[in-house]
Design a protein around this motif. Structure first.
Motif, mmCIF file in Angstrom:
data_model
loop_
_atom_site.group_PDB
_atom_site.id
_atom_site.type_symbol
_atom_site.label_atom_id
_atom_site.label_comp_id
_atom_site.label_asym_id
_atom_site.label_seq_id
_atom_site.Cartn_x
_atom_site.Cartn_y
_atom_site.Cartn_z
ATOM 1 N N LEU A 723 -1.930 47.255 -68.479
ATOM 2 C CA LEU A 723 -1.872 48.653 -68.911
ATOM 3 C C LEU A 723 -2.778 48.882 -70.124
ATOM 4 O O LEU A 723 -3.440 49.922 -70.233
ATOM 5 C CB LEU A 723 -0.432 49.041 -69.226
ATOM 6 C CG LEU A 723 0.507 49.068 -68.012
ATOM 7 C CD1 LEU A 723 1.943 49.303 -68.456
ATOM 8 C CD2 LEU A 723 0.081 50.128 -67.003
ATOM 9 N N SER A 724 -2.806 47.924 -71.024
ATOM 10 C CA SER A 724 -3.715 48.023 -72.164
ATOM 11 C C SER A 724 -5.165 48.007 -71.700
ATOM 12 O O SER A 724 -6.006 48.774 -72.189
ATOM 13 C CB SER A 724 -3.462 46.878 -73.146
ATOM 14 O OG SER A 724 -4.433 46.849 -74.166
ATOM 15 N N ALA A 725 -5.463 47.131 -70.741
ATOM 16 C CA ALA A 725 -6.826 47.055 -70.223
ATOM 17 C C ALA A 725 -7.219 48.354 -69.529
ATOM 18 O O ALA A 725 -8.373 48.799 -69.621
ATOM 19 C CB ALA A 725 -6.951 45.880 -69.255
ATOM 20 N N PHE A 726 -6.259 48.989 -68.840
ATOM 21 C CA PHE A 726 -6.554 50.278 -68.210
ATOM 22 C C PHE A 726 -6.818 51.348 -69.256
ATOM 23 O O PHE A 726 -7.730 52.173 -69.104
ATOM 24 C CB PHE A 726 -5.394 50.707 -67.308
ATOM 25 C CG PHE A 726 -5.532 52.122 -66.801
ATOM 26 C CD1 PHE A 726 -6.490 52.441 -65.855
ATOM 27 C CD2 PHE A 726 -4.721 53.133 -67.297
ATOM 28 C CE1 PHE A 726 -6.638 53.747 -65.399
ATOM 29 C CE2 PHE A 726 -4.863 54.432 -66.851
ATOM 30 C CZ PHE A 726 -5.825 54.743 -65.897
ATOM 31 N N ARG A 727 -6.047 51.351 -70.326
ATOM 32 C CA ARG A 727 -6.303 52.330 -71.383
ATOM 33 C C ARG A 727 -7.676 52.113 -72.011
ATOM 34 O O ARG A 727 -8.323 53.055 -72.465
ATOM 35 C CB ARG A 727 -5.194 52.259 -72.442
ATOM 36 C CG ARG A 727 -3.822 52.678 -71.928
ATOM 37 C CD ARG A 727 -2.834 52.882 -73.062
ATOM 38 N NE ARG A 727 -2.570 51.688 -73.830
ATOM 39 C CZ ARG A 727 -1.575 50.847 -73.586
ATOM 40 N NH1 ARG A 727 -0.743 51.069 -72.569
ATOM 41 N NH2 ARG A 727 -1.394 49.794 -74.356
ATOM 42 N N HIS A 728 -8.105 50.862 -72.012
ATOM 43 C CA HIS A 728 -9.449 50.549 -72.526
ATOM 44 C C HIS A 728 -10.530 51.005 -71.554
ATOM 45 O O HIS A 728 -11.625 51.412 -71.973
ATOM 46 C CB HIS A 728 -9.554 49.043 -72.769
ATOM 47 C CG HIS A 728 -10.858 48.601 -73.326
ATOM 48 N ND1 HIS A 728 -11.219 48.785 -74.643
ATOM 49 C CD2 HIS A 728 -11.911 47.975 -72.736
ATOM 50 C CE1 HIS A 728 -12.425 48.288 -74.846
ATOM 51 N NE2 HIS A 728 -12.872 47.800 -73.708
ATOM 52 N N ASP A 729 -10.235 50.949 -70.246
ATOM 53 C CA ASP A 729 -11.200 51.354 -69.223
ATOM 54 C C ASP A 729 -10.487 52.176 -68.154
ATOM 55 O O ASP A 729 -10.087 51.650 -67.116
ATOM 56 C CB ASP A 729 -11.855 50.121 -68.594
ATOM 57 C CG ASP A 729 -12.881 50.487 -67.517
ATOM 58 O OD1 ASP A 729 -13.205 51.690 -67.388
ATOM 59 O OD2 ASP A 729 -13.343 49.578 -66.794
ATOM 60 N N PRO A 730 -10.281 53.467 -68.382
ATOM 61 C CA PRO A 730 -9.528 54.311 -67.440
ATOM 62 C C PRO A 730 -10.192 54.474 -66.080
ATOM 63 O O PRO A 730 -9.562 55.024 -65.165
ATOM 64 C CB PRO A 730 -9.448 55.661 -68.168
ATOM 65 C CG PRO A 730 -9.747 55.366 -69.595
ATOM 66 C CD PRO A 730 -10.686 54.213 -69.585
#
Length: 883
Positions: A723-730
């Motif tokens: 989820l953190s990685a998605f927030r970094h790369d939506p």
């Protein structure tokens, strides 16, 4: 999990010595080296089984060829083996006893069949009669073929050569991948091993195989369609090969070289096409509801059946798997937000198939309402009182049947409330005469016995430390951070003063220890075996060298700090300064015990942020420097994960958090990719986002065995990374799909009355939640820190799904304004992917929000029902900046 286990693991982790094993598989006669456009492969010449499978032009092997010398005996399974059960068919549908067949049980060289123009694309053909039980009326022919696009095909023709009709009640194809970690250094394990996960979805079923490191070519095994690979029409099979079940295989050699069925080698499974014989025998009388309806097939004299599997490579890795699956003609389903859905909400299901949907059936019939909104797009809504497992059966026009598996929970916020109530009532231990000093506290609970676990040979389970004992009070405390209750907070404050700070952190008791001389008059349960290593004596119980134990305590203090800061009227024993300081001091002490390894450390990051916001610069600086020194070391390592276990998928999300925090973009990107090897995205609530974990029922569960656990705490914690990685790369919606599946897992663990189980048992003879609450607590930490409403533009991905909300209901208004009603279990976190904006609040809820493409955002704040009269924060001169 536990440091005292290191000595035992040492037996499994030493370099392997060359051993001379019986060569039942026929290695002495060498291999057939074959190629297709997509693969380089090896078959054992005598047995005809697959023992090496590499993508063309790549050295990575999906199979454990380097350990083959240890896996060359009777009873050890490989691709190309077959198991079955049959009996004479009965007009009434019943019959006599099932007769077993198993190509690996007593191997003999198979007969080499002809390869000619009638078998287009055939690479090797074998008649398996010599290696199957003598006298069987079933003749089995196996063919390895190159199918369209250069993929590898495995095909079986099963013919009834006898004079009477036969009922085939079990048919299984053993699977094998290089998941053997035994004896491998960490770097080697990451370089050569694979992780595999099934989708038990009938004709849409498949197996996803990812390199342990998460990057590089991935593999998928799908049903082989008739017509792919040869021109043989002599069968009565109207469609492809279904995955009806995924059965664990019990190999006959639990040898020291591979440690089959251990913490370093989970063991193997088989793709089961037919399961009626198992449902009538091993699975009968257990109350088990199989994933799919058990079935059998009848073969008339002279009739044959044909089944097969297809191996395809995804050169670009796991994100490409859905596209590869579609290319094989196998139906694909994508669920938003996934397959764990709450009452009062709706999910979306996107079906992609070359054939039109003919019907959708729900089982149980009232569990879900399915509405076709447009071509391939369906809304899925739970029935008003539905709870638990549900299944969609999707029938396609070409004869394929796909099943999609859901789990229905109470409304997320209601389930969280139930958890808090159950843990502080049914799990509340208040026997002040307890000689171990455990009262008052929230303790491990046995749901099947409806009782607190006051004794267990595993010291921590009946104690209050390590995940198996601290898990219950950890969940109860962190629940208050997201949904405080005055009555529950009062009890937890009494726990802090009476047990946590008074005894646990001062190395007093609070463990159940086995040392009768220290406990005169205490009656230990005589039915338990107290001689095992985990029945700790006083010295072992007092050990303070395990850093993860400090995380549970720090998180407990942090949760009460959050309550005291946002709802100061609810805490009576201490002000917020006390709880924040206790959290800080606990972290700093943990660095002295074990400065390298720790799990669950995202909460450390929350504590650091709170120290900064409260103006406690000196403490924040000290904590930050402690974290920095470890991040520097991790940045220099190829595989920085680890624990006292030989291999650990807990997530070590702290490694990701701190390398990202200190700006190592290369490292945190590589680490987030590694988690894609652990957490698949499949249309099944149990495996979607389920972090690979298979040993912790030994340490925290009631049913103790090595077994793939469903939504154990690795799901919740690992989800924080994705989820953190998605927030970094939506733009990378795959991260969200897998991550949201993981963060939803802890919600499925909460029963209708609020009890939360450690994990779900995946073996087909069980399929139930474990009876112990055990180590559920870290799972809830993941839910609390990761749950939210996430807006993502899936665009052209997965067939052009477009703008969606995970954990909320999205509507696009006229003029393009987007409005979302939140529906996640916490309702305090919102991430708007198209804008790259994250919103957090500490009190109340975000009931809805809206935004425009230009960046204008509106947020509606509210309170959960029953919380309106709670006192809101009064910060005064120490007003805390908004999150």
């Amino acid at each position: 999990m536990f440091s005292l286990f290191i000595a035992l693991l040492g037996l499994l982790c030493v370099p392997l010595a060359i051993a001379q094993n019986n060569d039942d598989i026929g290695l002495r006669n060498g291999y057939l080296n074959l190629t297709t456009k997509s693969f380089e492969l090896k078959l054992v010449r005598d047995a005809g089984v697959l023992v090496s499978l590499k993508p063309a032009g790549d050295s990575f092997d999906f199979l454990p060829f380097d350990y083959l010398s240890y896996r060359a005996r009777n009873g050890q399974y490989h691709w190309g083996d077959i198991t079955y059960r049959y009996r004479e068919a009965s007009a009434s549908g019943g019959g006599g006893s099932w007769i077993d067949g198993d190509s690996a049980a007593a191997r003999k060289p198979v007969l080499q069949g002809a390869t000619n123009d009638d078998q287009e694309g055939a690479l090797a053909t074998s008649i398996l009669t010599p290696t199957l039980p003598g006298g069987s009326p079933l003749n089995v022919t196996r063919r390895w073929t190159e199918v369209s696009g250069g993929d590898l095909g495995l095909r079986f023709t099963i013919r009834n050569s006898g004079p009477v009709a036969l009922e085939l009640g079990s048919l299984g194809f053993p699977t094998e991948f290089n998941s053997i970690f035994t004896g491998r250094p960490t770097a080697e394990m990451a370089a050569v091993c694979s992780l595999s996960d099934p989708y038990i979805g009938m004709h849409a079923g498949h197996i996803r195989v990812a390199p342990t490191k998460g990057s590089g070519p991935a593999l998928v095994v799908t049903p082989l369609l008739l017509g792919d690979g040869d021109n043989n029409k002599n069968n009565n099979n109207s469609s492809s090969t279904p995955m009806e079940a995924y059965r664990n295989l019990q190999e006959s050699h639990y040898d020291e070289q591979t440690a089959y069925g251990s913490q370093t080698f989970e063991g193997l499974y088989e793709w089961q096409v037919l399961t009626k014989a198992w449902a009538e025998n091993e699975w009968a009388g257990t109350g088990v509801e199989p994933w799919n309806a058990p079935s059998s097939r009848v073969l008339q004299p002279g009739e044959s059946l044909e089944f097969g599997l297809r191996f395809s490579v995804a050169k670009e890795g796991v994100r490409e798997l859905d596209a590869v699956i579609r290319s094989t003609g196998t139906p694909v389903a994508v669920g938003v937000p996934g397959y764990i859905i709450s009452q009062g909400s709706s999910a979306m299901l996107y079906l992609q198939s070359t054939s039109e949907v003919q019907s959708v059936t729900v089982s149980p019939s009232e569990a879900l309402a399915v509405t076709n909104q447009s071509a391939g797009r369906y809304s899925v809504t739970p029935g008003g009182s539905a709870w638990g497992r549900a299944r969609l059966e999707i029938q396609y026009g070409d004869g394929k049947l796909q099943t999609v598996h859901y789990y229905i929970t109470k409304r997320g916020t209601e389930a969280v409330g139930d958890l808090g109530h159950f843990s502080t009532t049914e799990q509340w231990f208040n026997d002040t005469s307890d000689p171990f000093g455990r009262a008052p506290s929230v303790m491990t609970y046995d749901y099947e016995a409806k009782a607190i676990v006051a004794q267990d040979p595993r010291a921590w389970v009946a104690g209050l430390s390590d995940e198996g004992g601290a898990g219950s009070f950890l969940a109860a405390a962190v629940k208050q951070a997201v949904q405080p209750s005055a009555a529950e907070v009062a009890k937890l404050e009494s726990f802090v003063d009476g047990v946590l700070w008074k005894t646990i952190q001062t190395a007093d008791f609070a463990h159940i220890l086995y040392e009768p001389a220290q406990m005169p008059g205490y009656q230990y349960n005589p039915s338990f075996d107290w001689s095992v290593w985990w029945s700790w004596n006083k010295q072992a119980s007092y050990a303070i060298d395990r850093a993860y134990d400090y995380v549970h305590v720090a998180a407990t203090y942090w949760a009460l700090y959050r309550v005291a800061r946002a709802y100061p009227a609810l805490t009576r024993s201490h002000a917020w300064e006390f709880y924040l300081n206790q959290a800080y001091q606990t972290i700093m002490r943990s660095m002295k015990s074990d400065p390298r390894w720790s799990d669950g450390e995202t909460v450390f990051g929350e504590i650091l942020a709170d120290l900064k916001r409260e103006g406690q610069a000196s403490k924040a600086s000290s904590l930050e420097e402690s974290m920095r020194s470890r991040a520097t070391q991790w940045n220099s390592e190829e595989v920085p994960f680890g624990s006292e276990m030989a291999w650990d998928s807990t997530g070590q999300e702290g490694v990701y958090y701190w390398t990202k925090y200190f700006g190592s973009r290369t490292q945190h990107s590589r680490l987030s990719t590694a988690y894609l090897g652990l957490m698949p995205a499949v249309p099944h609530w149990g495996w979607n986002g389920n972090a690979r974990r298979y040993w912790d029922n030994i340490y925290g569960g009631k049913l103790q065995r090595i077994e793939r656990q469903i939504h154990h705490y690795g799901s919740g914690l690992n989800s924080l990374v994705l989820l953190s990685a998605f927030r970094h790369d939506p733009s990378d919606a795959y991260l969200l799909r897998a991550g949201y599946g993981g963060v939803s897992g802890p919600l499925s663990s909460i029963h209708a009355d609020g009890f939360a189980s450690a994990s779900f048992h995946s073996w087909p003879d069980t399929l139930k939640w474990d009876g112990y609450s055990g180590d559920y607590g870290p799972n809830f930490v993941g839910l609390a820190l990761g749950s939210g409403t996430y807006v993502a533009d899936m665009g052209d991905e997965d067939g052009g799904i477009g703008l969606v909300a995970f954990g909320g209901s999205l509507k696009i208004e006229s003029g393009g304004r987007v409005t979302v009603i939140t529906g996640d279990p916490v309702r305090r976190r919102v991430f708007i992917g198209p804008l790259g904006v994250l919103l957090n609040i500490d009190a109340g809820i975000i009931s809805e929000f809206s935004y425009e493409a230009g960046g204008s955002i509106s947020v509606l704040l509210s309170q959960l029902e029953g919380f309106r009269k709670l006192m809101l924060p009064s910060f005064g001169s120490k007003r805390r900046p908004a999150l």
